[in-house]
Design an enzyme around this catalytic site. Structure first.
Site, PDB file in Angstrom:
ATOM      1  N   HIS A  18     -24.420  17.833   5.029  1.00 48.80           N
ATOM      2  CA  HIS A  18     -24.313  16.451   4.550  1.00 48.80           C
ATOM      3  C   HIS A  18     -25.501  16.147   3.645  1.00 48.80           C
ATOM      4  CE1 HIS A  18     -23.671  11.923   5.773  1.00 48.80           C
ATOM      5  NE2 HIS A  18     -23.949  12.057   4.478  1.00 48.80           N
ATOM      6  N   HIS A  20     -25.917  14.648  -0.479  1.00 47.15           N
ATOM      7  CA  HIS A  20     -25.312  14.242  -1.761  1.00 47.15           C
ATOM      8  C   HIS A  20     -26.218  14.756  -2.870  1.00 47.15           C
ATOM      9  CE1 HIS A  20     -22.696  11.289   0.384  1.00 47.15           C
ATOM     10  NE2 HIS A  20     -23.732  11.300   1.227  1.00 47.15           N
ATOM     11  N   HIS A 198     -17.346   9.858   5.649  1.00 52.16           N
ATOM     12  CA  HIS A 198     -18.395   9.037   6.244  1.00 52.16           C
ATOM     13  C   HIS A 198     -17.728   8.001   7.148  1.00 52.16           C
ATOM     14  CE1 HIS A 198     -20.885  10.833   3.197  1.00 52.16           C
ATOM     15  NE2 HIS A 198     -21.917  10.050   3.422  1.00 52.16           N
ATOM     16  N   GLU A 201     -21.458   4.889  10.071  1.00 48.33           N
ATOM     17  CA  GLU A 201     -22.842   4.829   9.569  1.00 48.33           C
ATOM     18  C   GLU A 201     -23.272   3.368   9.703  1.00 48.33           C
ATOM     19  OE1 GLU A 201     -23.271   5.622   5.365  1.00 48.33           O
ATOM     20  OE2 GLU A 201     -25.464   5.802   5.467  1.00 48.33           O
ATOM     21  N   ASP A 279     -28.905  13.927   3.778  1.00 48.74           N
ATOM     22  CA  ASP A 279     -28.161  12.855   3.107  1.00 48.74           C
ATOM     23  C   ASP A 279     -28.573  12.705   1.639  1.00 48.74           C
ATOM     24  OD1 ASP A 279     -26.178  10.961   3.009  1.00 48.74           O
ATOM     25  OD2 ASP A 279     -27.230   9.425   4.155  1.00 48.74           O
ATOM     26  N   ASP A 280     -29.633  11.949   1.369  1.00 50.91           N
ATOM     27  CA  ASP A 280     -30.117  11.724  -0.008  1.00 50.91           C
ATOM     28  C   ASP A 280     -31.629  11.959  -0.003  1.00 50.91           C
ATOM     29  OD1 ASP A 280     -27.621  10.517  -1.399  1.00 50.91           O
ATOM     30  OD2 ASP A 280     -27.788   9.427   0.486  1.00 50.91           O
TER      31      ASP A 280
HETATM   32  N1  ADE Z   1     -23.526   8.130  -0.981  1.00 48.62           N
HETATM   33  C1  ADE Z   1     -24.726   8.694  -1.005  1.00 48.62           C
HETATM   34  N2  ADE Z   1     -25.355   8.522   0.170  1.00 48.62           N
HETATM   35  C2  ADE Z   1     -24.503   7.824   0.965  1.00 48.62           C
HETATM   36  C3  ADE Z   1     -24.568   7.341   2.289  1.00 48.62           C
HETATM   37  N3  ADE Z   1     -25.631   7.520   3.075  1.00 48.62           N
HETATM   38  N4  ADE Z   1     -23.504   6.650   2.760  1.00 48.62           N
HETATM   39  C4  ADE Z   1     -22.448   6.441   1.993  1.00 48.62           C
HETATM   40  N5  ADE Z   1     -22.339   6.889   0.746  1.00 48.62           N
HETATM   41  C5  ADE Z   1     -23.354   7.577   0.228  1.00 48.62           C
HETATM   42 ZN    ZN Z   2     -23.951  10.536   3.121  1.00 48.54          ZN
END
Ligand code: ADE
Ligand code: ZN
Length: 350
Positions: A18, A20, A198, A201, A279-280
């Site tokens: 996971h 992006h 997703h 969250e 994640d990011d």
């Molecule tokens: N796109 C990038 N990061 C995300 C996240 N944490 N939740 C939903 N969409 C995303």
């Molecule tokens: Zn995500």
């Protein structure tokens, strides 16, 4: 000594499921690409951009994330972004990366799908060659868009299907339930690919149930709010539905007040198939290794937990059976490596 537990966790071969790729765009690279492409970037400096990473919820992050993605224009840009991530992932023991990307973020700006795929695939080939890292692409749909727009994107992506590992669903969760995308997911599954989404969250546990029952997902991205409904948590654990948990992301986006409040220990105690992910990473304070360090600082897990988390990540990946067996054998061997038995922090030493 907990230090050697941390070393084990960092060195263990593992999969990241996971992440992006647009969320791995570091401010330095964003500025370099803006300059290379002659774009007037709306931030005065790298520090000014970093200072904007102060999020109150998912949407406040997404607004910045989509704005920064505008610097990605050419095949070379997508290549450079992918290779930079794979370099970092390799340093954290990642042997398998299942990388999410948002084609609609790019095609909506007039970047051809071909440019996006060609750039990412070139970066993946370079990562495989330089770091031996196995990588697959998860094509994610933006859930704030309509299902018809997503179906049109699926059509546009059809010529590239041999390069798509799986499909996913991301962007603003609240107000956009999985039930909005039943036709889209049926079309994705008909292509013979695994699907993820997703769910749970910021959205309620009911979205996890919808993703499982209506979209028939193979994994749930996040799923950390399953603890709010004992029946959902029990089901996720009983069915061994992998949850791709992103601890630093959840703290940065205020899903939990701080790491010690994170539902990770409850998920593990319930027997859920948890994996740890970034994640990011450019926006949330770091890559997989940074997530592992932050989790260990908060919970001081023993080596059996870290072994199980690494094992879950490989088991839950969409890699071939042969590759999984090879990585699991390396993971098992790393448990017995010299020094691995020298700490007294885990039941494996007893
Ligand atoms: N796109 C990038 N990061 C995300 C996240 N944490 N939740 C939903 N969409 C995303
Ligand atoms: Zn995500």
């Amino acid at each position: 000594m907990s230090d050697s537990v941390l070393d084990f966790a960092l060195r263990a071969p593992k999969a990241e499921l996971h992440m992006h790729i647009e969320g791995s765009l570091e401010p330095e690279l964003a500025f370099a690409l803006a300059q290379r492409n002659g774009i007037d970037f709306p931030f005065a400096s790298v520090d000014a951009l970093r200072a904007a990473y102060d999020f109150s919820n998912l949407q406040s992050f997404l607004d910045l994330y989509y704005a920064c993605a505008d610097v990605l224009r050419t095949e070379q840009d997508f290549h450079d972004l992918m290779l930079a991530y794979l370099r970092r992932a390799h340093a954290d023991g990642v042997v398998r990366a299942e990388v999410m990307f948002d084609p609609q973020t790019h095609t909506a700006r007039g970047i051809p799908m071909q440019v996006v795929f060609d750039g990412f695939l070139a970066g993946i080939a370079a990562g495989e060659k330089e770091y031996g890292i196995s990588t697959g692409l998860i094509l994610c749909f933006l859930r704030h868009l309509s299902e018809d727009e997503c179906l049109a994107t699926l059509e546009e992506a059809k010529p590239f299907m041999q390069h798509v590992l799986a499909f996913g669903l991301d962007s603003s969760e609240v107000g956009h339930p999985p039930s909005k995308f039943v036709r889209l997911y049926a079309a994705c599954r008909a292509l013979g690919k695994p699907v993820v989404a997703h769910a749970g969250e910021e959205g309620p546990p009911a979205f996890i149930t919808e993703a499982l029952d209506l979209l028939k997902v193979n994994r749930i991205d996040h799923g950390v709010r399953s603890v709010d409904d004992p029946a959902v948590l029990e089901r996720v654990a009983r069915e061994r539905v992998p949850l791709t948990v992103c601890p630093l992301s959840n703290v940065r986006l205020c899903v939990f007040d701080d790491m010690r409040q994170h539902s990770l220990p409850k998920l593990l105690a319930a027997g859920a198939c948890v994996t740890i992910n970034s994640d990011d990473p450019a926006y949330f304070g770091g890559y997989l290794g940074d997530n592992i360090r932050a989790v260990q600082a908060a919970f001081n897990f023993d080596r059996t937990v870290w072994y199980q988390l690494a094992r879950n990540s490989i088991d839950a990946s969409f890699a071939s059976t042969a590759d999984k067996a090879r990585w699991l054998a390396t993971l098992d061997a790393s448990l017995c490596a010299p020094g691995a038995a020298s700490d007294s922090n885990g039941p494996l030493d007893e």
